[in-house]
Write a protein that holds these residues in place. Sequence first.
Motif, PDB file in Angstrom:
ATOM      1  N   ILE A 223      27.459  -2.001   2.790  1.00  0.00           N
ATOM      2  CA  ILE A 223      28.514  -2.242   4.081  1.00  0.00           C
ATOM      3  C   ILE A 223      28.482  -0.836   4.774  1.00  0.00           C
ATOM      4  N   GLY A 224      28.649   0.166   3.786  1.00  0.00           N
ATOM      5  CA  GLY A 224      28.803   1.601   4.555  1.00  0.00           C
ATOM      6  C   GLY A 224      27.817   1.671   5.691  1.00  0.00           C
TER       7      GLY A 224
ATOM      8  N   ALA B  92      28.325  -0.515   8.567  1.00  0.00           N
ATOM      9  CA  ALA B  92      29.586   0.054   9.514  1.00  0.00           C
ATOM     10  C   ALA B  92      29.048   1.381  10.342  1.00  0.00           C
TER      11      ALA B  92
ATOM     12  N   THR C 134      28.937  -8.252   6.739  1.00  0.00           N
ATOM     13  CA  THR C 134      27.835  -7.507   5.647  1.00  0.00           C
ATOM     14  C   THR C 134      28.600  -7.810   4.346  1.00  0.00           C
TER      15      THR C 134
ATOM     16  N   ALA D 134      31.223  -4.923   9.244  1.00  0.00           N
ATOM     17  CA  ALA D 134      31.813  -4.578   8.045  1.00  0.00           C
ATOM     18  C   ALA D 134      32.301  -5.755   7.295  1.00  0.00           C
TER      19      ALA D 134
END
Length: 502
Positions: free
Chosen positions: A62-63, A66, A26, A23
């Motif tokens: 990012i989500g 992750a 990124t 995360a």
Amino acid sequence: MSTAAGEGPGWLRIHPRTVLVTALVTAGVAAGAAVPVVVALSGRLGYPRAIGWALAGAVLLIGCAAAGDHVRWRRTRYRVGTERVDLRTGLLLVRRRSLARERIRSVDLTAHPLLRILGLVTVRIGTGEHTGGESTLELDPVTRAEGERLRRELLDRVTAETPGAHREGELAVLDLRWIRYAPVSFVAPMLGGAAAGGVLQISEWVGAQGEVIDWVADRFRDTPPLWTVTALVVVALAAGTVGALGLWVEMWWNYRLERERGGTLRVRRGLLTSRSLSVEERRLRGVDLVEPLGVRLFGAARVDAITTGLAKDEQARGADHDTLLPAVPRPLADSIAADVLREPVAPTDAQLTAHPPSARGRRLRRALAAVLLPVLVLALLGALLTPVLVWIALGCAVVFLPLAVLLALDAYRALGHTVAGDYLVTRSGSLRRSTAALRRTGVIGWTVRQSRFQRRAGLLSVTATTAAGGGAYTAYDTDASEGLTFAAEAVPGLLEPFLERD
């Protein structure tokens, strides 16, 4: 590290902080990409809406990253058994890979700054075979304590003591005076050119490339073209020098070379990204003393290992995995080479057999051809199109012809070969001079090459093939009889069936 439920005893997971690492990495990438995206969208949407779209895209990116890494963490398990190391990973396509412990040759630990802050490392377990990623298992990441445990467990093999006097423990440690060799390497001009290109690229992203070029042109408006070019080259070299110094500090800070219990050489180094490389001495086949031109002019050399078992896949390529010692004064390099090989005197410092004068002629002819052919093409185009090309051809001839002759003569002086005790030694190269000391028992074959031009000059090239290092080490343009005798004496019986003695 935790035991994976439902997978039987001995199965372990990589560390769950891998999701946080992904995360954060990124997020850094998204932040870097957001600047040109906002600039590009601001013209049509305005800055507030452009920033909003960039933030939404960054959050989505990012989500997704992750979530993907969370799935990877859940589905990745490894086990170290008495005979094999196993790795399982994948969701839809499950991959099961296994390495026999007796074939494992390297366990390398690497940690970039974020992993170091979180106390994690990436562990690469390899067999050193030329089969790409199939010969390497990567555990990314585990705790540093777990990485050290794996390294000790997989490499700590009992070996017989080697007779003779040799140092144990620490063999070499960082000396900050070695940094003076960083600016004279080929890295400095490469980084200087990259810096100039980077300025132009970034200015293009923000739509200011024209202004940057105009600003530079204004600074040198009343300066002759020759001095303008000279000044720009000096600025680029200065930037490259600063970059080379910074890169050297990042690569070699905290450097330490030591011999561990069980016959393992370990190299530890790195400022921001820490690296740990282990080499089993029983897999060591020799050393290569490398002297790039700039470093050699200042009397320095670096030491590379000629060994089986180092990583051969694409990710490890170009990562200096085989370098045992950075550029240091040549006497110190020879001394460390002797310690690494457990020899009283380094074979790389042995007196070499010179090659015939006809080998010098071959290098002179090739060097002159490499310069004269482009010059003649430019001159011909100049005669047909514009006199400017004729003047460019004349300038290239004046500058590059003497340089080519000097490099050719230097390349001839570098040629040499000999048998020094248990090692055969070959040396060649000008821009990158290499003195390779290869253990004679490590040679698995010979390749003899003789072109038509070599035959007329009474020369040939003999190449020792080995499973270690670069795989081949050549004595170029030796006297035909001398080269064959060298190969026959270096490894008795290997070439004899193909020779006819006078």
